[in-house]
Scaffold this motif. Sequence first.
Motif, mmCIF file in Angstrom:
data_model
loop_
_atom_site.group_PDB
_atom_site.id
_atom_site.type_symbol
_atom_site.label_atom_id
_atom_site.label_comp_id
_atom_site.label_asym_id
_atom_site.label_seq_id
_atom_site.Cartn_x
_atom_site.Cartn_y
_atom_site.Cartn_z
ATOM 1 N N VAL A 154 0.853 -1.186 0.000
ATOM 2 C CA VAL A 154 0.000 0.000 0.000
ATOM 3 C C VAL A 154 0.887 1.233 0.000
ATOM 4 C CG1 VAL A 154 -1.868 1.224 1.159
ATOM 5 C CG2 VAL A 154 -1.742 -1.286 1.288
ATOM 6 N N GLU A 155 0.692 2.087 -0.985
ATOM 7 C CA GLU A 155 1.506 3.295 -1.107
ATOM 8 C C GLU A 155 0.995 4.387 -0.173
ATOM 9 O OE1 GLU A 155 4.278 3.532 -2.903
ATOM 10 O OE2 GLU A 155 4.009 1.436 -3.513
ATOM 11 N N GLY A 156 1.916 5.152 0.366
ATOM 12 C CA GLY A 156 1.556 6.342 1.129
ATOM 13 C C GLY A 156 1.118 6.097 2.552
ATOM 14 N N VAL A 157 1.378 4.896 3.085
ATOM 15 C CA VAL A 157 1.044 4.620 4.484
ATOM 16 C C VAL A 157 2.256 4.030 5.178
ATOM 17 C CG1 VAL A 157 -1.427 4.305 4.068
ATOM 18 C CG2 VAL A 157 0.101 2.336 3.939
ATOM 19 N N ALA A 158 2.236 4.065 6.510
ATOM 20 C CA ALA A 158 3.358 3.623 7.320
ATOM 21 C C ALA A 158 3.020 2.323 8.041
ATOM 22 C CB ALA A 158 3.740 4.725 8.309
ATOM 23 N N HIS A 159 3.879 1.937 8.998
ATOM 24 C CA HIS A 159 3.750 0.644 9.681
ATOM 25 C C HIS A 159 2.363 0.464 10.293
ATOM 26 C CE1 HIS A 159 5.213 -2.978 11.629
ATOM 27 N NE2 HIS A 159 4.763 -2.546 12.795
ATOM 28 N N ASP A 160 1.861 1.473 10.990
ATOM 29 C CA ASP A 160 0.527 1.390 11.589
ATOM 30 C C ASP A 160 -0.525 1.837 10.578
ATOM 31 O OD1 ASP A 160 1.616 0.471 13.931
ATOM 32 O OD2 ASP A 160 0.680 1.978 15.203
#
Length: 343
Positions: free
Chosen positions: A315-321
């Motif tokens: 998923v692009e544009g999101v972080a670990h959480d």
Amino acid sequence: MAAASLVALFQFPAEFILPRARRAPTRPQAVLNNKTDIQQRMLVPYELQRGQSRVFHQLPSGLNLEVIEQKRSFGTAQIENPPLVFVHGSYHAAWCWAEHWLPFFASSGFDCYALSLLGQGESDAPGGSVAGTLQTHAGDVADFIQKNIKVPPVILGHSFGGLIIQYYLANTSILDTKQLYPQLAGAVLICSVPPSGNSGLVWRYLFSKPLAAFKVTRSLAAKAFQTDLSLCKETFFSPMMEDNIVKRYQELLKESSQMPLFDLRKLNASLPVPAPPEKSSSANVLVLGASGDFIVDGQGLNETASFYGVSPARVEGVAHDMMLDCEWDKGARVILSWLNARN
């Protein structure tokens, strides 16, 4: 920096943790019950949203697991969707799913159950310095499913919760343990620790990204994410996340873990998890990563996907959480599309 200092990449070693004072477990009353007399453990409580309820599942040991549940919205499902069971990772609890994903999936026609593992959130804490092992945590999840879920669910796990699910999956195909681990309709591994554990991640960070290795160690091993807002954001969230939201989550993260999930040295000695059977259906496993993951790198994501014979989704544009990030819906929609395709 010594490699040994990075062994705590995801969870500070138990011998350096001073657990909060714990209340002795209450006397068991029922397998699944609404306990109104329980002593609140999190000093920063999570307030449930409309349609959510907090119940407690009694384990055979007499200890209780916190469960935040949200049933599907009336009239949303034209077909019988499988229930969804959510398992968190280190420094998290059931609340991390209740914020966005439980309402999203309930409104999409799925009954949702988010568990807090022992020693986390509002769950009881066992005796000893750590909450359990890979085997005991997976067994607790299996006990909840066996006693409360009538049809095979899809189970979703984040970070170390994903590793717990991998152990569960391995045991559904072993004759000696098959009755203890109910069959699943599917599994979603979200920014999951790979089957070999976090050791490979540690060494890669140490030699290829020394600055990142230092930051991750300071954030998670020294628990600096609890007091350093910018480091908390870099560790778990995207740069565009507003500071006031990060601050709220930081306080909840700080209160979520009464004790470490594992003794990492013993955990790593027990890995890798058993390989899935050759005839298992890879269509039942979704391996999902985040382009902005500061903890699980691309090689770790690919290792997990290869283990199950699937291509990873990133998923692009999101972080670990990703379930809490400011664009939390991106990952949720990928999962929903996968769920709908299965149906």
